[in-house]
Motif scaffolding. Structure first.
Motif, PDB file in Angstrom:
ATOM      1  N   GLN A  58       0.965  17.192  48.493  1.00 42.54           N
ATOM      2  CA  GLN A  58       1.724  16.071  47.941  1.00 42.54           C
ATOM      3  C   GLN A  58       1.455  14.874  48.855  1.00 42.54           C
ATOM      4  O   GLN A  58       1.594  14.993  50.091  1.00 42.54           O
ATOM      5  N   ASN A  59       1.056  13.774  48.252  1.00 44.54           N
ATOM      6  CA  ASN A  59       0.861  12.528  48.994  1.00 44.54           C
ATOM      7  C   ASN A  59       2.242  12.013  49.432  1.00 44.54           C
ATOM      8  O   ASN A  59       3.137  11.857  48.596  1.00 44.54           O
ATOM      9  N   THR A  60       2.407  11.770  50.734  1.00 39.30           N
ATOM     10  CA  THR A  60       3.729  11.313  51.219  1.00 39.30           C
ATOM     11  C   THR A  60       3.914   9.803  51.029  1.00 39.30           C
ATOM     12  O   THR A  60       5.005   9.290  51.242  1.00 39.30           O
ATOM     13  N   ALA A 116      -2.669  15.966  59.116  1.00 39.61           N
ATOM     14  CA  ALA A 116      -2.385  15.725  60.539  1.00 39.61           C
ATOM     15  C   ALA A 116      -1.797  14.334  60.740  1.00 39.61           C
ATOM     16  O   ALA A 116      -1.026  14.105  61.669  1.00 39.61           O
ATOM     17  N   HIS A 117      -2.170  13.395  59.868  1.00 37.42           N
ATOM     18  CA  HIS A 117      -1.620  12.033  59.942  1.00 37.42           C
ATOM     19  C   HIS A 117      -0.377  11.877  59.066  1.00 37.42           C
ATOM     20  O   HIS A 117       0.052  10.761  58.793  1.00 37.42           O
ATOM     21  N   GLU A 118       0.145  12.974  58.597  1.00 37.34           N
ATOM     22  CA  GLU A 118       1.384  13.015  57.798  1.00 37.34           C
ATOM     23  C   GLU A 118       1.304  12.214  56.511  1.00 37.34           C
ATOM     24  O   GLU A 118       2.312  11.750  55.993  1.00 37.34           O
ATOM     25  N   THR A 178     -10.948  16.828  54.875  1.00 35.23           N
ATOM     26  CA  THR A 178     -10.285  15.531  54.722  1.00 35.23           C
ATOM     27  C   THR A 178      -8.784  15.724  54.520  1.00 35.23           C
ATOM     28  O   THR A 178      -7.965  15.002  55.101  1.00 35.23           O
ATOM     29  N   ALA A 179      -8.426  16.715  53.707  1.00 40.91           N
ATOM     30  CA  ALA A 179      -7.003  16.988  53.470  1.00 40.91           C
ATOM     31  C   ALA A 179      -6.319  17.397  54.771  1.00 40.91           C
ATOM     32  O   ALA A 179      -5.188  16.971  55.048  1.00 40.91           O
ATOM     33  N   GLU A 180      -7.011  18.183  55.580  1.00 41.79           N
ATOM     34  CA  GLU A 180      -6.415  18.610  56.862  1.00 41.79           C
ATOM     35  C   GLU A 180      -6.199  17.403  57.777  1.00 41.79           C
ATOM     36  O   GLU A 180      -5.173  17.304  58.472  1.00 41.79           O
ATOM     37  N   GLU A 217      -1.870   2.555  47.815  1.00 39.37           N
ATOM     38  CA  GLU A 217      -2.608   3.291  48.844  1.00 39.37           C
ATOM     39  C   GLU A 217      -1.940   3.115  50.202  1.00 39.37           C
ATOM     40  O   GLU A 217      -1.511   2.012  50.530  1.00 39.37           O
ATOM     41  N   PRO A 218      -1.885   4.150  50.996  1.00 46.08           N
ATOM     42  CA  PRO A 218      -1.440   3.949  52.373  1.00 46.08           C
ATOM     43  C   PRO A 218      -2.491   3.146  53.139  1.00 46.08           C
ATOM     44  O   PRO A 218      -3.666   3.150  52.761  1.00 46.08           O
TER      45      PRO A 218
END
Ligand code: ZN
Length: 448
Positions: free
Chosen positions: A373-375, A441-443, A435-437, A380-381
């Protein structure tokens, strides 16, 4: 001595690393030598040959052995009597041995009842099986569920038999005994399972199915070192009745199977063929097809049919499991199939190790696929602020990495898996997963 693998899941290495570290030459040799070691044994759906085969596989991986006695009902079937054979021959009118089981175990129809008789050639003929179109090959025939006896021989030999009196002997027994199978379970982080199933009942036939017994053994030998999200179950079962017996004893457990495949015919150099699960759109279907498409090898995917190997049982309507079938050239589609020409010359170390490599590629996807899930789903962040955008020094293709980041963020809505994203973005799965990992890691992502 094989490493014990019944311990709970250890941290382990990623499957990618297992594949990268694989010594293809040594593993190819192991695969071929195992097939060659098992080749001379006279196997059937029950009996000493099947047990010896499981014993020998069990020297490499710690198998659990199971059996059911003859007469046990398993769904609509009954475990047959156990068949064992010591010898068989036909003696011709001049006292010559026309056929001898000692020369090739395909010479006797599997499950032949014992016989000792003298008869004319005319009376013998209905018991002889040969292939006029392949006069030098011995056919493979069985009669598991109907009592009969017979011999299989080269047509050129069958056609030349002189008239006269023949003496036949099949020194076999059909008695109450056991149906045996073997399993190996490698626990993972979850009790959800990945199933590999192979039939272990064919006598001296190399591609069908010693190739897959060898490949499955090799995979089962490698996976204890792998980090495993899923629990892995390997089944070495006699065809049809073995799979039915396993399902009858494990109906609850079978519901934990999330991904499964029947393995057969993995030693010939033909293209890979994926026969889809009954439903056809399970995660395993998509993972296999993605891995095959990206592998650079020739391949084909086909819809499920209720004919073939044990995918018929796993895909019966009561179970309807997510189990497909991986072969190279499928059953019945190579001329040597079910004949003495399906011998060790048909399979090779390269094709065998390539099949193993393909299974590892598939498992990389199966293990790595998940939903996030995109936080920061509203617009776009800001990746640059986090040092994520265009700041990926040292990567061979930062363009692809940036693109992967945008795709993963956009499609991580809890509904799309990483495999869905890789498929839609036409990007390598490994890149999408890494990339997902990084984003996790960057929340910017959390597991859905
Ligand atoms: Zn077969």
């Amino acid at each position: 001595m094989a490493e014990r693998t019944s311990q709970p899941c250890a941290p382990g290495v990623p499957i990618e690393a297992l594949r990268a570290e694989l010594d293809r030459e040594a593993e190819g040799r192991f695969l071929f030598e195992l097939a060659a070691e098992l080749y001379p044994i006279c196997r059937s759906i029950t009996g000493a040959g099947l047990r010896e085969t499981l014993d020998r596989i069990g020297r490499h991986v710690p198998l659990e052995r199971h059996s059911l006695p003859s007469g046990t009902r398993v769904f609509d079937w009954t475990i047959p009597p156990e068949w064992n054979i010591r010898g068989a021959w036909i003696r011709g009118p001049h006292g010559e041995r026309v056929v001898d089981f000692a020369d090739h175990n395909l010479h006797v129809v599997s499950y032949s009842e014992p016989v000792r008789a003298r008869m004319s050639l005319d009376s013998l003929r209905p018991h002889l099986h040969s292939l006029p179109e392949r006069p030098r090959w011995i056919p493979y025939r069985t009669s598991y569920y109907q009592r009969s006896w017979g011999f299989c021989l080269e047509h050129e030999r069958a056609a030349r038999l002189p008239d006269g009196e023949y003496e036949v002997c099949i020194d076999a027994s059909l008695e109450d005994g056991l149906l045996d199978w073997a399993e190996l379970v490698l626990p993972g982080e979850t009790p959800e399972e990945v199933l590999f199933s192979c039939h272990a009942c064919h006598p001296s036939l190399a591609n069908d199915n010693l190739s897959s017994l060898a490949v499955a053994t090799s995979l089962a030998r490698l996976l204890p070192r792998a980090r495993r999200r899923f629990t892995y179950r390997f089944l070495f079962v006699p065809g049809t009745i073995g799979a039915i017996a396993w399902l009858s004893q494990n109906a609850e457990r079978a519901l934990r199977i999330r991904h499964g495949m029947v393995l057969a015919c993995l030693g010939d150099p033909g293209p890979f063929t994926w026969k889809r699960s009954r439903r056809g759109d399970h995660a395993i279907d998509r993972a296999v097809e993605f891995a095959l498409a990206r592998s650079g090898r020739k391949w084909e995917a086909r819809p499920f049919t209720p004919y073939g190997y044990d995918e018929r049982q796993y895909g019966s309507p009561g179970f309807d499991l997510p189990v497909g079938r991986l072969t190279r050239t499928p059953n019945g589609e190579y001329p040597e199939y079910h004949t003495s020409a399906d011998d060790l010359s048909l399979i090779g170390p390269e094709a065998l190790v390539d099949s193993l490599d393909m299974l590892l590629r598939i498992l990389e996807i199966v293990e790595g696929d998940r939903r996030y899930q995109n936080t920061q789903p509203f617009c776009e962040p800001q990746l640059g602020r986090r040092g994520l955008y265009g700041a990926l020094g040292g990567l061979p293709d930062p363009g692809a990495r940036s693109l992967a980041m945008l795709w993963v963020l956009n499609l991580s809505d809890g509904a799309h898996s990483l495999l869905d994203i890789a498929t839609r973005a036409e990007l390598p799965f490994e890149l999408v997963r890494e990339t997902a990992e990084l984003l996790e890691a960057h929340e910017l992502l959390r597991p859905a």
